[in-house]
Design a protein around this motif. Structure first.
Motif, PDB file in Angstrom:
ATOM      1  N   UNK A   1       6.459  -7.521  16.342  1.00 26.56           N
ATOM      2  CA  UNK A   1       6.580  -6.464  15.340  1.00 26.56           C
ATOM      3  C   UNK A   1       5.241  -6.128  14.689  1.00 26.56           C
ATOM      4  N   UNK A   2       4.163  -6.817  15.126  1.00 24.25           N
ATOM      5  CA  UNK A   2       2.871  -6.646  14.478  1.00 24.25           C
ATOM      6  C   UNK A   2       2.662  -7.579  13.308  1.00 24.25           C
ATOM      7  N   UNK A   3       3.564  -8.530  13.122  1.00 14.79           N
ATOM      8  CA  UNK A   3       3.471  -9.437  11.974  1.00 14.79           C
ATOM      9  C   UNK A   3       2.151 -10.196  11.977  1.00 14.79           C
ATOM     10  N   UNK A   4       1.481 -10.184  10.827  1.00 13.78           N
ATOM     11  CA  UNK A   4       0.223 -10.915  10.671  1.00 13.78           C
ATOM     12  C   UNK A   4      -0.996 -10.214  11.226  1.00 13.78           C
ATOM     13  N   UNK A   5      -0.817  -9.025  11.801  1.00 16.21           N
ATOM     14  CA  UNK A   5      -1.940  -8.302  12.403  1.00 16.21           C
ATOM     15  C   UNK A   5      -2.436  -7.242  11.422  1.00 16.21           C
ATOM     16  N   UNK A   6      -3.732  -7.258  11.151  1.00 12.94           N
ATOM     17  CA  UNK A   6      -4.339  -6.264  10.282  1.00 12.94           C
ATOM     18  C   UNK A   6      -4.945  -5.145  11.124  1.00 12.94           C
ATOM     19  N   UNK A   7      -4.660  -3.912  10.713  1.00 12.95           N
ATOM     20  CA  UNK A   7      -5.181  -2.738  11.401  1.00 12.95           C
ATOM     21  C   UNK A   7      -5.900  -1.857  10.387  1.00 12.95           C
ATOM     22  N   UNK A   8      -7.169  -1.576  10.645  1.00 10.47           N
ATOM     23  CA  UNK A   8      -7.923  -0.658   9.797  1.00 10.47           C
ATOM     24  C   UNK A   8      -7.676   0.769  10.265  1.00 10.47           C
ATOM     25  N   UNK A   9      -7.341   1.636   9.325  1.00  4.56           N
ATOM     26  CA  UNK A   9      -7.164   3.057   9.606  1.00  4.56           C
ATOM     27  C   UNK A   9      -8.313   3.783   8.916  1.00  4.56           C
ATOM     28  N   UNK A  10      -9.307   4.184   9.714  1.00  6.91           N
ATOM     29  CA  UNK A  10     -10.482   4.878   9.175  1.00  6.91           C
ATOM     30  C   UNK A  10     -10.163   6.363   9.222  1.00  6.91           C
ATOM     31  N   UNK A  11      -9.909   6.954   8.040  1.00 14.24           N
ATOM     32  CA  UNK A  11      -9.307   8.284   8.041  1.00 14.24           C
ATOM     33  C   UNK A  11      -9.430   8.914   6.655  1.00 14.24           C
ATOM     34  N   UNK A  12      -8.441   9.729   6.293  1.00 19.51           N
ATOM     35  CA  UNK A  12      -8.459  10.454   5.020  1.00 19.51           C
ATOM     36  C   UNK A  12      -7.797   9.688   3.890  1.00 19.51           C
ATOM     37  N   UNK A  13      -7.401   8.451   4.156  1.00 19.90           N
ATOM     38  CA  UNK A  13      -6.676   7.655   3.176  1.00 19.90           C
ATOM     39  C   UNK A  13      -5.240   7.446   3.629  1.00 19.90           C
ATOM     40  N   UNK A  14      -4.519   6.647   2.875  1.00 23.25           N
ATOM     41  CA  UNK A  14      -3.099   6.389   3.149  1.00 23.25           C
ATOM     42  C   UNK A  14      -2.345   6.457   1.830  1.00 23.25           C
ATOM     43  N   UNK A  15      -1.225   7.135   1.822  1.00 24.65           N
ATOM     44  CA  UNK A  15      -0.350   7.148   0.645  1.00 24.65           C
ATOM     45  C   UNK A  15       0.489   5.870   0.659  1.00 24.65           C
ATOM     46  N   UNK A  16       0.154   4.876  -0.184  1.00 20.91           N
ATOM     47  CA  UNK A  16       0.885   3.613  -0.146  1.00 20.91           C
ATOM     48  C   UNK A  16       2.264   3.692  -0.769  1.00 20.91           C
ATOM     49  N   UNK A  17       2.575   4.818  -1.411  1.00 20.93           N
ATOM     50  CA  UNK A  17       3.854   4.958  -2.106  1.00 20.93           C
ATOM     51  C   UNK A  17       4.905   5.673  -1.258  1.00 20.93           C
ATOM     52  N   UNK A  18       4.520   6.121  -0.073  1.00 22.19           N
ATOM     53  CA  UNK A  18       5.532   6.717   0.803  1.00 22.19           C
ATOM     54  C   UNK A  18       6.579   5.645   1.110  1.00 22.19           C
ATOM     55  N   UNK A  19       7.864   5.971   1.011  1.00 22.82           N
ATOM     56  CA  UNK A  19       8.906   4.955   1.230  1.00 22.82           C
ATOM     57  C   UNK A  19       8.765   4.193   2.547  1.00 22.82           C
ATOM     58  N   UNK A  20       8.245   4.851   3.575  1.00 18.70           N
ATOM     59  CA  UNK A  20       8.129   4.190   4.883  1.00 18.70           C
ATOM     60  C   UNK A  20       6.921   3.270   4.975  1.00 18.70           C
ATOM     61  N   UNK A  21       6.049   3.302   3.950  1.00 15.22           N
ATOM     62  CA  UNK A  21       4.832   2.479   3.986  1.00 15.22           C
ATOM     63  C   UNK A  21       4.759   1.471   2.843  1.00 15.22           C
TER      64      UNK A  21
ATOM     65  N   UNK B   1       1.529   6.017   9.479  1.00 16.43           N
ATOM     66  CA  UNK B   1       2.968   5.979   9.678  1.00 16.43           C
ATOM     67  C   UNK B   1       3.361   5.772  11.125  1.00 16.43           C
ATOM     68  N   UNK B   2       2.587   6.354  12.044  1.00 14.87           N
ATOM     69  CA  UNK B   2       2.868   6.152  13.471  1.00 14.87           C
ATOM     70  C   UNK B   2       2.624   4.695  13.851  1.00 14.87           C
ATOM     71  N   UNK B   3       1.522   4.133  13.393  1.00 17.67           N
ATOM     72  CA  UNK B   3       1.230   2.721  13.694  1.00 17.67           C
ATOM     73  C   UNK B   3       2.345   1.831  13.169  1.00 17.67           C
ATOM     74  N   UNK B   4       2.772   2.088  11.919  1.00 21.94           N
ATOM     75  CA  UNK B   4       3.814   1.262  11.307  1.00 21.94           C
ATOM     76  C   UNK B   4       5.177   1.467  11.968  1.00 21.94           C
ATOM     77  N   UNK B   5       5.414   2.630  12.543  1.00 15.63           N
ATOM     78  CA  UNK B   5       6.676   2.856  13.248  1.00 15.63           C
ATOM     79  C   UNK B   5       6.732   2.040  14.535  1.00 15.63           C
ATOM     80  N   UNK B   6       5.599   1.910  15.221  1.00 10.04           N
ATOM     81  CA  UNK B   6       5.544   1.132  16.453  1.00 10.04           C
ATOM     82  C   UNK B   6       5.505  -0.363  16.164  1.00 10.04           C
ATOM     83  N   UNK B   7       4.742  -0.736  15.129  1.00  6.68           N
ATOM     84  CA  UNK B   7       4.571  -2.148  14.761  1.00  6.68           C
ATOM     85  C   UNK B   7       4.945  -2.299  13.289  1.00  6.68           C
ATOM     86  N   UNK B   8       6.230  -2.413  12.974  1.00  5.78           N
ATOM     87  CA  UNK B   8       6.708  -2.260  11.597  1.00  5.78           C
ATOM     88  C   UNK B   8       6.274  -3.323  10.601  1.00  5.78           C
ATOM     89  N   UNK B   9       5.746  -4.450  11.069  1.00 11.09           N
ATOM     90  CA  UNK B   9       5.293  -5.471  10.132  1.00 11.09           C
ATOM     91  C   UNK B   9       3.778  -5.608  10.099  1.00 11.09           C
TER      92      UNK B   9
END
Length: 258
Positions: A21-41, A81-89
């Motif tokens: 599920x991606x548990x314990x794996x850290x992924x850096x997203x170099x981009x425009x930022x991430x909304x941490x308050x989106x329910x899916x994130x 969100x796409x990364x988290x959908x594929x690897x939800x943890x």
């Protein structure tokens, strides 16, 4: 849970998805930022860094509270969100380099990538590129550094025009939007500088501020592959880029017969 052997006739992408599920794996997203308050994130963004240029033209990488981060354009939230959908943890590291117009200078991009490598983050998604040749040598050196320190960079090519940098470098896993109809589809193209075709057409992505939006582009193909890599790294924490490419090639052959 017992890990799948790296060399196994039973190793398929479907089997990997059932085991990891991606548990314990850290992924850096170099981009425009991430909304941490989106329910899916919620709970997925564990660290945040803002890279910007001050009035004296000095570039700084500032750690901020992950819950105080924002995404004014929405591009990074969609990618995350796409990364988290594929690897939800998976644990997301928000590296904001793009401004509210979804743009940044090459030196800010370089600073963001250098910061991610200095933190020893294993998996890094870059759904962006530059065509300014003066930045190519330093980006090349950073991608070589990533390869040497066993970090895995997944990079999208440009939607229009040339491939863009750093997608052109062999040390990264380069991705474009191919004729792939579903999120777990993949085509590995041996002998091509842009190695992977992934799902990037009419993708249902997260919208900054909540909700969803349908988007198309190479930017949204690359994070599907990043999610696959996160699943691999959970199973094999010492995985290196060349092994990840071999697995992607194997998954592609199983799906397409080539």
């Amino acid at each position: 849970m017992e890990r799948i052997p790296l060399i196994s006739p039973h190793l398929t992408l479907d089997a990997l998805r059932q085991q990891a599920t991606g548990q314990g794996v850290q992924v850096a997203v170099i981009d425009s930022g991430i909304d941490p308050h989106h329910p899916d994130l919620q709970g997925r963004v564990v660290r945040a860094c803002v890279v910007d240029k001050g009035s004296d033209r000095t570039i700084a990488c500032r750690d901020i509270d992950p819950l105080e981060s924002r995404d004014d354009f929405g591009h990074g939230t969609a990618v995350a969100g796409i990364i988290a959908a594929v690897a939800p943890q998976v644990e997301l590291i928000n590296v904001r380099v793009l401004n509210e117009y979804n743009a940044c200078s090459g030196d800010i991009l370089i600073a963001g990538l250098r910061w991610a490598l200095a933190q020893n983050i294993k998996v890094i998604n870059l759904s962006l590129a530059t065509m300014k040749e003066r930045f190519f040598p330093e980006l090349f050196q950073l991608c070589e550094q990533a390869y040497e320190q066993d970090a895995i960079l997944i990079v999208s090519r440009r939607n229009l025009g040339g491939m863009g940098c750093p997608a052109m470098f062999s040390s990264v896993i380069s991705v474009e939007r191919g004729e792939i109809a579903e999120p777990y589809g993949l085509r590995y193209k041996t002998g091509n500088l842009i190695e992977c075709d992934a799902f990037g057409t009419r993708v249902r992505t997260l919208a900054s501020g909540g909700g969803y939006v349908e988007q198309t582009g190479t930017s949204f193909a690359a994070p599907h592959v990043t999610g696959f890599i996160a699943l691999m790294v959970e199973q094999w924490p010492d995985l290196v880029a060349v092994e990840a490419k071999a697995l992607l090639k194997s998954f592609s052959r199983q799906a397409t017969g080539r």
